[in-house]
Design an enzyme around this catalytic site. Structure first.
Site, PDB file in Angstrom:
ATOM      1  CG  ASP A 199      81.081  57.594 107.898  1.00  0.00           C
ATOM      2  OD1 ASP A 199      82.282  57.021 107.378  1.00  0.00           O
ATOM      3  OD2 ASP A 199      80.211  56.318 107.420  1.00  0.00           O
ATOM      4  CE1 TYR A 258      86.166  53.884 100.922  1.00  0.00           C
ATOM      5  CE2 TYR A 258      83.214  54.258 100.144  1.00  0.00           C
ATOM      6  CZ  TYR A 258      85.149  53.248 100.284  1.00  0.00           C
ATOM      7  OH  TYR A 258      84.811  52.493  99.816  1.00  0.00           O
ATOM      8  CG  ASP A 259      79.421  57.469 101.089  1.00  0.00           C
ATOM      9  OD1 ASP A 259      79.751  56.307 101.222  1.00  0.00           O
ATOM     10  OD2 ASP A 259      78.321  57.744 102.056  1.00  0.00           O
ATOM     11  CB  SER A 300      89.584  19.912 113.894  1.00  0.00           C
ATOM     12  OG  SER A 300      88.314  20.227 113.872  1.00  0.00           O
ATOM     13  CG  LEU A 301      92.973  23.955 116.378  1.00  0.00           C
ATOM     14  CD1 LEU A 301      92.117  25.539 116.636  1.00  0.00           C
ATOM     15  CD2 LEU A 301      94.243  24.004 115.624  1.00  0.00           C
ATOM     16  CD  GLU A 322      96.869  32.885 116.170  1.00  0.00           C
ATOM     17  OE1 GLU A 322      97.665  33.439 116.043  1.00  0.00           O
ATOM     18  OE2 GLU A 322      96.251  31.519 115.281  1.00  0.00           O
ATOM     19  CE  LYS A 376      88.787  26.328 119.371  1.00  0.00           C
ATOM     20  NZ  LYS A 376      88.083  26.916 117.869  1.00  0.00           N
ATOM     21  CG  ASP A 416      81.894  30.474 118.903  1.00  0.00           C
ATOM     22  OD1 ASP A 416      82.873  29.999 117.591  1.00  0.00           O
ATOM     23  OD2 ASP A 416      81.928  30.983 119.815  1.00  0.00           O
ATOM     24  CD  GLU A 444      86.682  30.955 112.237  1.00  0.00           C
ATOM     25  OE1 GLU A 444      87.546  30.215 112.463  1.00  0.00           O
ATOM     26  OE2 GLU A 444      85.923  29.914 113.570  1.00  0.00           O
ATOM     27  CE1 TYR A 466      92.595  30.054 111.891  1.00  0.00           C
ATOM     28  CE2 TYR A 466      91.458  31.897 112.660  1.00  0.00           C
ATOM     29  CZ  TYR A 466      91.513  30.806 111.998  1.00  0.00           C
ATOM     30  OH  TYR A 466      90.174  29.446 111.285  1.00  0.00           O
ATOM     31  CE  LYS A 486      97.397  28.628 115.384  1.00  0.00           C
ATOM     32  NZ  LYS A 486      96.849  29.663 113.904  1.00  0.00           N
ATOM     33  CE  LYS A 537      86.075  24.675 123.030  1.00  0.00           C
ATOM     34  NZ  LYS A 537      85.400  24.826 121.624  1.00  0.00           N
ATOM     35  CB  CYS A 565      43.930  33.482 122.546  1.00  0.00           C
ATOM     36  SG  CYS A 565      44.795  34.173 124.208  1.00  0.00           S
ATOM     37  CB  CYS A 603      40.995  37.009 125.088  1.00  0.00           C
ATOM     38  SG  CYS A 603      41.543  36.611 123.343  1.00  0.00           S
ATOM     39  CB  CYS A 638      46.048  36.084 120.399  1.00  0.00           C
ATOM     40  SG  CYS A 638      43.888  36.815 120.559  1.00  0.00           S
ATOM     41  CB  CYS A 652      43.756  39.621 123.281  1.00  0.00           C
ATOM     42  SG  CYS A 652      44.519  38.060 124.418  1.00  0.00           S
TER      43      CYS A 652
END
Ligand code: IVH
Length: 701
Positions: A55, A58-59, A104-105, A135, A137, A139, A196, A248, A320, A344, A438, A441, A456, A461
């Site tokens: 890193d 790279y920096d 949609s699917l 492949e 799905k 989320d 996605e 995809y 697909k 699903k 509360c 107390c 509170c 307390c």
């Protein structure tokens, strides 16, 4: 994407550039090479997960590019690695039209659904067996990208499928999305790609831990976190969210007249290959081409078993038809293409009844409503209570006692209420009344401007005192084993323990007369209490339970001081100059150390022998492993994994999550698996046994 020869050439360019940067000799003539080299290393890091430089290196290259571009602004190009960083805030995201509607699917839930779909596909194509590409799905939040003449020109959300929001500025922050790609070499002038955006589980978990430390309700799931992040007004904040993207689907292509279009665009699997070669993260490795629906079913079932091991959430598989000509023949409905279907996985949702709401008092006094629900079995666990976080969440979700509620529990995400089913109400439901005082107390609750939690504010307390004690001994804080929540409550009720210093003055004689405390458990408890006196400073700071100070902030603070009392001397401005400490956190730390009762408590705590000095820093051992990276694999016998990792960090070393050429040391315990195999193939990784690691640390201390 890069041939072996190409990689060698880029590596030698990297070395000579680093050499020049070290001598401050890079200049405007190096601009094209600097950009090319930086893009190459971004690809190794974000797409291949196999970086070839540190890193730090790279920096250095990045800063050099930034400096030259600042001196010669007219040479800045739109796809320069520096041009991801957004300037200013986005006032609004313009609405844009998708080139092709984002459909949609169709969903399927069992094997019969898939067999039916395959039968229809065979009818439509006239074939007896079809080749499918399967492949995951993903989320997350779906996006559409347009590249024209090799440059990313637009990134948009799905919106209603026909129109979405132009979020190009935010899309540019996602490092795995290239700002330019050589599509023209494949005969493509303009291309629209779909994919996605995701937040991986680990990043999501850390993000939510920070939100909890900041007294904000955690986000429900990585999907919400990803889609929320894409619409943030400050692109700099988007960059910090650690978003990833899988691409995809190629939805539209305009050819370059007179040039031959790549054969890869004849099939779906070929299009994934095209995207991969152009520098995108496409599911090449995550997909599979099979013939016939039975093979599809077998693969989907196998993949479902791996679901929890993946670093990101998936909620099913997408199947697909692989051949684009066949896809065209099958066509689409207004809702979904006929050539694809989603399979699903089993839902991690269930319905239940909201029976009651309890109000719990946290260690800094925040009142959290907790829904008590009828037991519901979701994804292997019975859920009976679900946090509602704060009053706003109750209002937003329009919850009432007696409601039927939809509960979700995704992976290791805490369960939450998705919504109430208001349509099922009978009229007998009761509103949820938030208390004004509360529940423990009875002092009046307060809600500061701009905050969502009622608090509170009575520091004495009882509920807060007990929660503070529980937090102090907890695993991530002082890690005093054998104490446990139940014992703390018991000791507190019996007046054997009243405050934090009291942990170190426990009357073990009395405790030994209690039921369930044999000599063995007393000895263990004694030892754990004694050992905790030498716990690391960052853990002690975290254990004190300063509002908004989570584990990360505690580490930042500990790294800046030699002794806990140093924190008493810092001004708000000084605190704010530390990494990732803003005004809210700084104000809270300052206030904590200006409170007389707290200072008195700390003095008592120090008098018990709890170490306040930063041992490692004080004797200058901190940086002996500076710049070295470590990874642990397999079961360690002598050390606890978290302790071993802490030793690395204390000595200035860094922990990494995967085996790559960036890894310096792999410490191998028993039953080490694939990580060890992978490391053996990289000859720069040094493999250490647990004993060798212990030896190394003691040599360095
Ligand atoms: S293909 C025209 N492939 O699922 C077909 N979609 O429920 C385009 N999704 O809107 C979609 N992973 O956001 C496709 N491997 C994948 C996917 C995927 C996730 C999402 C996508 C779509 C939604 C439909």
């Amino acid at each position: 994407m890069h041939t072996k020869h190409h990689i060698q050439e880029l590596q030698s360019q990297t070395e000579s550039l680093l050499h020049k940067v070290g001598k401050q000799k890079t200049d405007v003539a190096d601009l094209p090479q600097l950009r090319q080299v930086l893009r190459f290393h971004e690809h190794r890091y974000y797409i291949m997960n196999d970086p070839l430089i540190t890193d730090f290196e790279y920096d250095q290259l990045y800063k050099s590019l930034e400096k030259i571009e600042a001196d010669f602004p007219k040479y800045v190009t739109a796809d320069s690695p520096t041009q991801r960083v957004g300037k200013g805030l986005t006032k609004e995201f313009p609405t844009v039209q998708h080139l092709v509607p984002m459909l949609s699917l169709e969903n399927s839930y069992d094997e019969d659904d898939l067999v039916d779909w395959d039968r229809k596909a065979k009818e439509l194509t006239g074939l007896t067996e079809i080749e499918y590409c399967i492949e995951p799905k993903f989320d997350g939040a779906s996006i559409s990208l347009i590249y024209e003449d090799d440059f990313l020109t637009r990134g948009a959300t799905r919106g209603d499928g026909v129109q979405g929001d132009d979020i190009t500025v935010n899309i540019r922050q996602i490092r795995s999305i290239p700002l330019s790609a050589k599509f023209s070499e494949s005969g493509i002038q303009q291309i629209e790609i779909r994919g996605e955006v995701l937040i991986n589980k680990q990043t999501f978990k850390k993000y939510n831990e920070q939100r909890l430390a900041d007294n904000l309700p955690p986000l429900a799931n990585p999907r919400n976190a990803a889609s929320g992040s894409l619409r943030m007004v400050d692109p700099k904040e988007v960059a910090k969210r650690g978003l990833e993207a899988f691409l995809y689907h190629v939805s539209d292509v305009t050819e370059i007249p007179g040039k031959k279009l790549t054969k890869l665009l004849d099939t779906h699997s070929g299009s994934l290959q095209l995207l991969w070669e152009a520098g995108f993260r496409s599911p090449v490795k995550e997909s599979m081409v099979v013939k016939g629906i039975q093979s599809v079913i077998a693969h989907c079932r196998d993949y479902e078993k791996m679901r929890d091991e993946l670093p990101y959430e998936i909620d099913g598989m997408v199947i697909k038809v692989n051949d684009f000509e066949l896809q065209d023949k099958m066509g689409m409905t207004t809702h979904h293409p006929r050539w694809a279907i989603a399979f699903k996985f089993k839902a991690r949702q269930g319905t239940s009844k909201l029976k009651d709401v309890e109000f719990q008092v946290g260690r800094v006094g925040s009142i959290t409503p907790v829904a008590k629900i009828e037991p519901v079995y979701i994804g292997g666990v019975t859920v009976t209570s679900v946090s509602l976080f704060n009053e706003d969440v109750i209002k937003e979700k329009d919850l009432m006692i007696g409601d039927t509620v939809l509960v979700e529990r995704a992976g290791d995400v805490i369960p939450y209420i998705v919504r109430s089913q208001a349509e099922l109400r009978t009229g007998k439901e009761k509103p949820i009344r938030f208390p004004t005082h509360c529940p423990v107390c009875k002092s009046e609750l307060h809600k500061p401007e701009g905050e969502s939690a009622w608090r509170c504010i009575n520091p004495n307390c009882e509920a807060q005192v007990v929660e503070r004690l529980i937090h102090f001994v907890s695993k991530d804080a002082m890690d005093i084993r054998n104490f446990g929540e139940a014992n703390i409550r018991k000791f507190y009720e019996m007046k054997l323990l009243e405050n934090i210093p009291g942990i170190y003055h426990l009357d073990f004689e009395k405790i030994s007369t209690l039921e369930g405390f044999g000599q063995k458990s007393i000895d263990k408890l004694k030892e754990a209490v004694e050992t905790s006196k030498h716990q690391t400073l960052n853990r002690l700071i975290y254990a004190l339970g300063i509002r908004y100070v989570g584990e990360t902030t505690a580490k930042t603070l500990a790294n800046s001081i030699k002794n806990l009392w140093d924190l008493e001397k810092f001004t708000v401005e000084e605190l704010m100059s530390m990494e990732d400490i803003g005004p809210k956190v700084a104000g809270s730390i300052y206030e904590f150390f200006q409170t007389k009762e707290i200072i008195d408590m700390l003095k008592k705590l120090e008098a018990t022998g709890v170490e306040f000095s930063n041992k490692k820093r004080a004797d200058n051992a901190a940086d002996t492993l500076h710049g070295q990276t470590f990874l642990f694999t397999g079961t360690l016998n002598k050390l606890k994994r978290s302790d071993a990792e802490e030793m690395v960090e204390l000595h200035g070393g860094k922990l990494v999550t995967g085996v790559s050429s960036k890894l310096n040391y792999l410490v191998v315990g028993e039953d080490a698996g694939s990580k060890l195999e992978k490391a053996k193939k990289i000859n720069t990784v040094r493999i250490l046994s647990e004993d060798e690691f212990i030896q190394m640390i003691s040599d360095k201390s």
